[in-house]
Each structure stands twice: as C-alpha cells, then as structure tokens.
Write a protein that holds these residues in place. Sequence first.
Motif, PDB file in Angstrom:
ATOM      1  N   THR A  87      29.079  62.065 114.843  1.00 11.62           N
ATOM      2  CA  THR A  87      29.403  61.163 113.738  1.00 11.62           C
ATOM      3  C   THR A  87      30.456  60.175 114.206  1.00 11.62           C
ATOM      4  N   THR A  88      30.019  59.077 114.781  1.00 16.29           N
ATOM      5  CA  THR A  88      30.944  58.117 115.386  1.00 16.29           C
ATOM      6  C   THR A  88      31.092  56.837 114.576  1.00 16.29           C
ATOM      7  N   SER A  89      30.304  56.659 113.517  1.00 16.21           N
ATOM      8  CA  SER A  89      30.365  55.448 112.706  1.00 16.21           C
ATOM      9  C   SER A  89      31.120  55.728 111.414  1.00 16.21           C
ATOM     10  N   TYR A  90      31.665  54.669 110.815  1.00 19.72           N
ATOM     11  CA  TYR A  90      32.366  54.859 109.547  1.00 19.72           C
ATOM     12  C   TYR A  90      31.368  54.946 108.402  1.00 19.72           C
ATOM     13  N   SER A  91      31.757  55.611 107.328  1.00 15.68           N
ATOM     14  CA  SER A  91      30.960  55.693 106.104  1.00 15.68           C
ATOM     15  C   SER A  91      31.862  55.406 104.918  1.00 15.68           C
ATOM     16  N   ILE A  92      31.281  54.810 103.867  1.00 17.18           N
ATOM     17  CA  ILE A  92      32.008  54.538 102.629  1.00 17.18           C
ATOM     18  C   ILE A  92      31.349  55.369 101.537  1.00 17.18           C
ATOM     19  N   VAL A  93      32.097  56.301 100.967  1.00 16.34           N
ATOM     20  CA  VAL A  93      31.529  57.325 100.087  1.00 16.34           C
ATOM     21  C   VAL A  93      32.324  57.376  98.783  1.00 16.34           C
ATOM     22  N   GLY A  94      31.753  58.094  97.816  1.00 10.58           N
ATOM     23  CA  GLY A  94      32.471  58.368  96.584  1.00 10.58           C
ATOM     24  C   GLY A  94      32.454  57.262  95.564  1.00 10.58           C
ATOM     25  N   GLY A  95      31.791  56.143  95.839  1.00  6.71           N
ATOM     26  CA  GLY A  95      31.757  55.027  94.913  1.00  6.71           C
ATOM     27  C   GLY A  95      30.468  54.981  94.117  1.00  6.71           C
ATOM     28  N   PRO A  96      30.080  53.792  93.646  1.00  5.76           N
ATOM     29  CA  PRO A  96      28.870  53.667  92.832  1.00  5.76           C
ATOM     30  C   PRO A  96      27.581  53.932  93.588  1.00  5.76           C
ATOM     31  N   GLN A  97      27.596  53.780  94.919  1.00  7.39           N
ATOM     32  CA  GLN A  97      26.391  53.976  95.713  1.00  7.39           C
ATOM     33  C   GLN A  97      26.189  55.461  96.018  1.00  7.39           C
ATOM     34  N   LYS A  98      25.042  56.013  95.614  1.00  3.21           N
ATOM     35  CA  LYS A  98      24.740  57.414  95.866  1.00  3.21           C
ATOM     36  C   LYS A  98      24.336  57.624  97.325  1.00  3.21           C
ATOM     37  N   GLU A  99      24.629  58.836  97.841  1.00  4.19           N
ATOM     38  CA  GLU A  99      24.297  59.195  99.219  1.00  4.19           C
ATOM     39  C   GLU A  99      23.085  60.114  99.236  1.00  4.19           C
TER      40      GLU A  99
END
Length: 993
Positions: A489-501
């Motif tokens: 896992t070497t890339s950044y992720s943006i989580v916890g917001g309006p966009q579901k994972e």
Amino acid sequence: MPDRGGGPTGPRIRVGRPSRRVRTLLTTLGVLAVLGMAFTMFAGFWTDWLWYRSVNYSSVFTTTLWTKIGLFSVFGLLMALAVGFNIWLAHRLRPPLSAMSVEQQSLDRYRMGIAPYKRWLLFGITALVGLIAGASAAGQWRTWLMWVNGVSFGQKDPQFHLDVSFFAFDLPWYRFLLGFGFAATILSLIAAALTHYLYGGLRVTSPGARATAAATGHLSVLLGIFVALKAVAYWLDRYGLAVKSSDFKATDNWTGLRYVDANAYLPAKTILFCIAVICALLFFATLWRRTWQLPVIGFGLMVLSAILIGGLYPAIVQKFQVQPNEQAKEAPYVEKNLKATREAYGISGTQVTEYSGTSSTEDKTKLRDDVDATASIRVLDPNIVSPTFQQLQQMRKYYAFPTNLDVDRYTVDGADQDTVIGLRELNLAGVDKQNWINNHFRYTHGYGVVAAKGTTADSEGRPAFTESDLPSQGVLGDYEQRIYYGEKTTSYSIVGGPQKEIDYSDDDGEKTTSYTGKSGVNLSNPLNRAAYAVSFGEPQILYSGAIGDGSRILYNRTPKERVEAVAPWLTIDGDAYPAVVDGKIQWIVDAYTTTNGYPYASRTTLGDTTADSLTATNDNRAVVAQQNQVNYIRNSVKATVDAYTGEVKLYQWDTEDPVLKTWMKAFPGTVKAKSTISDALMAHLRYPQDLFKVQRELLTRYHVKDATTFLSGSEVWQVPDDPTNKSGDAVPPYYLSMKMPDQKAQAFSLTTTFTPNGRDNLSAFMAVDSEAGTPDYGKIRVLKLPTSTTVDGPKQVQSQFNSEQAIAESIRLLRGGDSEVEYGNLLTVPLDGGLLYVEPVYVRGGGLQYPLLRKVLVTYGGNTAFEDTLDQALDKVFGATATTPTPPEDDGGTTTPPPASENPTVQEALDDAQKAFTAGQEALKKGDWEAYGKAQDDLEAALKRAEDAQAAAGKNGDKATSSPSPAASPSASPSKSAGPTASPSPTKAAADG
C-alpha cells in the motif's frame, strides 16, 4: 594617493526607467513568486506536522525540529561571526595609504568599485557561509542528541580504560566540533588574507615589506588557532585508534589497535601533539615579535615530524618488529578484538558444540519416529507459493499478495502449527478503470488473511489452507479484516467522507464501507486541503466534491515506512510480517539500535551483510539503515503497526541496551516498557532475520575464541550460495520448529549452514532460538563438524539430487511440455549425529500458472528418496514399511504397463512412463479428468518398474544401469520416483479459473 575607504565620484548617467504599469506587474509577479515558494515550503512543514500529530508522535517532530533549528542557528551564527569578524578586522587594520605601484593602482579600481557596497557585501558573505555551516550542523542532530543524552555502557575499553560511551557518544561530537573549528578557521584565514591583500596589508609585487605588522599579527593568530586545532586533532586521534578500521589478515574493516598502533602510532600522536602546541605558541608570539621566522621554523618541524614520527617510524616498526614475529606480537590485540566484536554483535554467548555429522545408529528404521519429534519439517516454501495463494485466494484482481510470504506459528487444535501467512492487500494495478476517484477514494484497502499449514499440502499439491475465502474464515477467529496499511500500500487514499469505498465483492455484488478509524489527517480544513494539494501535486484535493466532512487522507502506509518515520534513530529490519493479535491484524517490525563507535569491534556493512538470494529479487526485503557501516547492533525495539488504524507502537525489547536508553532520554514517552507487551503479541514475536544474518556473517570468523586460530585462518567459514537457484547470492536463513541435540523439545528457530571458505562441504550448522518470551530466546547454537572428515554441504546435496539417475529422469518428465520445476527451500535438520536434508519440489505448468507441490526430496546418511509426500520420502529413506502402488487394470483407455515381475529393462519402463505422461497431457487438454487420473497411475507404476529394473540390473552386475554401491557414494541407494499427482477436479479447477 587614494584613501582606502574612498568611493567613485563624477557625474551620474541617468538610465530610462520602466513605466509604472510594467513596474507594478513585475512587482506583483515577484511577490506572487515569493509567496508561492514560501507556501510550498510551509506546505511541506505543515503536512509533516499534521502527520506526526495524527500518529501521536508529535514530540518526535518537535524534538527533531527544534534540535535542527538550534544547531542551524548556533553554528550558522558562529560561522558567520567568525568569518565576518575577521573580514571586519582585516578591513579595520588596513594601511591608511597604499604604495605607489602598478599592483596597488590595479587594486584601487576594485576598492573603489566595492566601496558603496561594503556593508552589503560583508552581510552577503557572512550570510552565505552561515547558511552553509548551519545546514551542515543541522544534519548532526543525531550526534548532538546522543552526546547530550548519552548513557554509560558500564564497560571500559582495554587500551584507555574509558567507558565505551566516550567512543560511541562523545568522540563523534568532539570530532564534529573539531571539523567545524577547522572550517571556520580556514574560511576566516582565506577571507582575512583576501581583505588584507585588497586593502594593501599584503603585497605580492609592491616594493618594501610583503605584509604590514597588523596583517602579520592577524594572520599569525589565525594560523596559530589552526595549529592549535591540529594539536587537538592529534590528541583525539589517540582515542580514534580504538575505533580505526583497517584490513588485517584478510578481514575487511578490522577495528581497534594493533601492535604498531599501540607501540608506534600512539606515542607518535602524543609527540606530535606536544610539537603542535609549541608551534601554535610560536604563531601567537608574532603579536609581539612581528616576524614569522620562528613560527615558520616550528611549522616546518611539525610537518617533518609528522612525516618521520607519524609515518616512517610506524612503517619501520611494522617491517622489522611485527612481520618477523607477527603472531606473537599481534595476539594480545587480536584477543581484544575477538572479545569486543563478539560482545558488540551479541554473539559472545554462542554455544559451539562438536558434531560428528554421521549417525551412530545402525538400524535406521529406529530413527523414523525420531524425525517427527525432532522437527516440524516445513514443505510449504513461503518464497515460492505466493503465486499459488494469488491464484487460489486472490478472488479479485484488485487484491494481491506479497512476493515473499511469511512464516509464523499459530495454535491449531491445541498444538503449535508452523504457518505460512499472507495478507490480501490492495493492488491498484488490478483496477479495471484507472482514475483519480477509483485509485484514491473507492479502492482503498485490502481484505483478509490467508494462511496455510507449513508442514503439509493437500492431495493435489495445493496449500492446506487454515484461513481462506472472502471474507476470510478459518482457525483465526473473528478479527478486523480490512487492511488499510500494508507492504504493497504505497499510494495515498482519502477515506471517511461522502465517497463510499469498495469493501469486497461477492455473488450479491459489491459491498461498500466507510472508514471509521481515527488514522490520517482531517481534510475538512481548507488550509489542510491546500497544503496537501501542493505537497502531493494534486490540485483536485483542493476543490474535489468527493472530499467533505469526515474525509481523512491516509499516507506513509507501509509498516517499515511508518516505524522509520516515528523513530528516525532506528534501523529497520527488511522483513515486516503480519499476525492476528487480539482481534486485529498487526504488522510486526523488528528495529535495531546501532553505533559505529564501539572500540575494538570490527565493522560490518549492513547492506552487504544482510543481502541474500531473496533481497536480490525483492527490494522490499532490504534493511532500512540509518548508517550502513556499524560495529554494534541490538534488536532493541519491537514495533507494531495496526493494519486498520495505522497505529504505531514501539516496545522496549532489550532493556539493557545503553543506545536505546540514550534515545529514550532524547525522545521520552515514545517507547513503551517491555512489560506492556501482551501475551497474545508475545506469541508471535520472533528472532529477526537481518540481525541473524549479521551475526552469522561475523561468526564465519569470530566463532573461534583464541588469537592463534584466528590469525592462522584455518577455521574461516562462509555462508553458502543458495543451491536452489543460480543467482550466486547467499542462502537465506529459514524459520523452522526443530530441536537441537541439547534441547528437550522443539522450538521455533531460525537456521542456516556454513561451509569452509572456498569449499562446498559442510562445516557447521547454526540455529537461534526464536521463541520470544522463553528463557532460551536468542541463544545461538552452532554444531561444528569435524575437519578431518567431509560431510556434504547444501550445494553438494543439491548436486546429488540432480545427478541421481532415477530422480533426474523423473525431473525430466515433470518438465515435459510447458511445465517448469521449482526447487523449494533446502532445509537442514540435525538428527542422531547426522544431517537430514529436505527439499520440496514444485511444478508450474500443464495449463496451471502457479506452482503446486508435487514431490519431496529427502536424503540422510547416503540414502535418498524422491516421493509424492514427505512421509513417503521419510519412510523410504529410513527403511520403514510403505505400501507399493498396485498398477491399474487395463480398460482400454490407456496402455497398462506390464507388472514389475516381468523384469523389463530400464529403457522399456521409461518408454512406458513417457507414453503415460503424454497420454496424461492429452487427457488434460481435453478435460478428460478420469483418463488423466489413470495416466498418472500408469506413470507412477512405470517409474516404479524402472527403479526395480535398475536395482535388478545392479545385482546382476550390469554396470551400465546400476547405481554406485552405498560404500562408494553417499547418494548411492536408488530413489523411488513418481510422476505428478492428479490435477484438480474439474469442479475445483473451474472455480479457480
């Protein structure tokens, strides 16, 4: 005659100025450029601060930052003041009038040109040297913190009787100060000399004296300071001899005093120190004598003394005293090096035991049951089966397993089980539609643990999974399966917001989730978003609608990267491994404290010492070293990284390590006490591989304890090359649950072998107890084989495997078509005075793109077997009763070979085996699994008849086909061979496909 401070006179030429609009535009662009650069620098600082605060290690950031700022400010200011003061003093001491000469007339033009800008020029020069010096000093923050927080080792060096902390913590800081003093003096001397020359204090071609009295006194003082610093350098060099490296007796990086150092260099440095002090006083005396005659004579004497006393005299001592009787002269110093090196690398307690290498039991059948009690032999190679895990348990293309899996142990049905384990991590390369939203918002994490028994495989050669499927199910119970932090896992992720994972997919479609952990940095603040947009070079972070309340950015996500960031004073082991602990997936990372200043302990280069055949093909397994050359190392810290929350915890493991205590003083509260390690975590801690590799490399020479043997070089060992491939790199160490001869029960161990330097036979076997929390943890045991007899080493055993006629023919058949044969780890197990070698053999091909365990090679005491399973191979090697397969009846589908009683020739049997193999391949292409199974039975029967025919021919004296007798060769006995086992059932294959 012009005044030294004069400036240019005469009419000014008026140059046209740009228009107001152009000036405004240029000013605006300049301000914007400055603001842009300022915000870029601020963004880097701000995002670092936010990250350290998010992992609760803000004290590391602030301590490091303030230390760097302090060193930058103090030493930058000192350098600027030193150079600036000497420039100002030289200008102030300038002669009021210049001599009438062509030289001075030429310099007048320069003096008049810089006169209006003297203040700015002085400020610019001092600022430049100050910035350079400050930046250099800021890089010494580790040296400063170790000096100011240094803890005593409680051990004294054998030469100067000073605590080891002086050499490890104090001496490096004193050397930095000395180097800074030299730099400041030399720069000041150059700046002062140029200023004196520019303003007439020094003259090259002008008539009269070459230097004014003021210039003479000023430069003499600076030269006196330089010589005084040289005297200090000579004095520190005395102590530096204890940590000086040199090549000695084919040993690279030998460290410590030798005979010539103690009896020639040490007194020479003392004499040179005295001479330098006298010479410095002579330079200072020019303030009153105003002549350089005596200082120059003194300086010449110092240079001559350095050549004769510091260079020629030691060479004479080495040539005429040491070389004629080197062993006697060097022995006392070698003993000091042996003791210090063994202590510095934690190998002083190594238990070396003589081991015969041959079994004393005549009836080998009695040893069959002892094998299971001696070792849980692992036939599942974690460095080969990753593609198998990938094919059978990947489930989705956006998941992946690491190239090299890990070995751990878990309790299964009340017994400890060696387990091969891997995580189903995120693989963005497998995402079908690549875009910013998918790569950073939707596909954010892996899912689940996959584990298999290390000691067996299923009937089809697949791993015997104990934890599998999606979501993962098995013996590990309930745990948080989402993996936001991992090795891949070497890339950044943006989580916890309006966009579901995307959580995972099953037959009912995609399952989504939203991150609920507290990890990462909150992006609800516009300033934070702008800072990350600049730092990551991604403008969409600033304005994307996918970011909203609760959005958090996760980065620095690999375990080693996180531990290195929160503890920048540690060296990180190359192999982080996962474990399920208390309902969570925890990455366990071993970390080391090191120093390069342990007196008399020889140095090693971590990058070279820890390299093997695995690191050569996988950069992720390389050690993360703060300093590459060290002569002291301790596994002082065990760290964990939560795969879901990213939480990093550092635990004090070596409670006696003075280097760790020093860093704990510098960064209080960052390392937790050893007593806080839970029992569940303790069960998964193990002895680290990189430390073991460093220790085994040192033990190739330092297993001996007497100077005579060390100097003779007769007992030098080497780590053998990996015999299972042609890389030429060292064989990696292997984890294995086994029992050494003096142990009463099996223990999880890390093992390796040694061969004599330049030869392939076995010289020793080494194992370290890796069971954390037990009294024997970390105990190194070495079984030393006799030098009077030869015992086959790994390369020779592998060569015997490959040259055994029946085995070679079986391997050739396994490689038929497009199949490839891969050799697994060649394991060595001490057993009843002898050595048992076990090697799994994998086959990749026949329509399958992943390796399956097809055969197991075993050899012991000259007996070799090549069977479908480990038990069958052990039964054959030790003469235990085994059931011989009955040839199937001919139903017309394939040609049934004649029974063994007909005694066909070896070639006829092999021809039948080739026909059966070809029939099996044809059936495999058609998908006729029944015919394929019958072909495999025919193949096994044919190879068995080939073996029987070979044995019969040997009894009848047929030299062309008989194997060597047991007395002639340790690999003489024929080996049972069999073809590949049945492939997966059509239903299972379809599910895997």
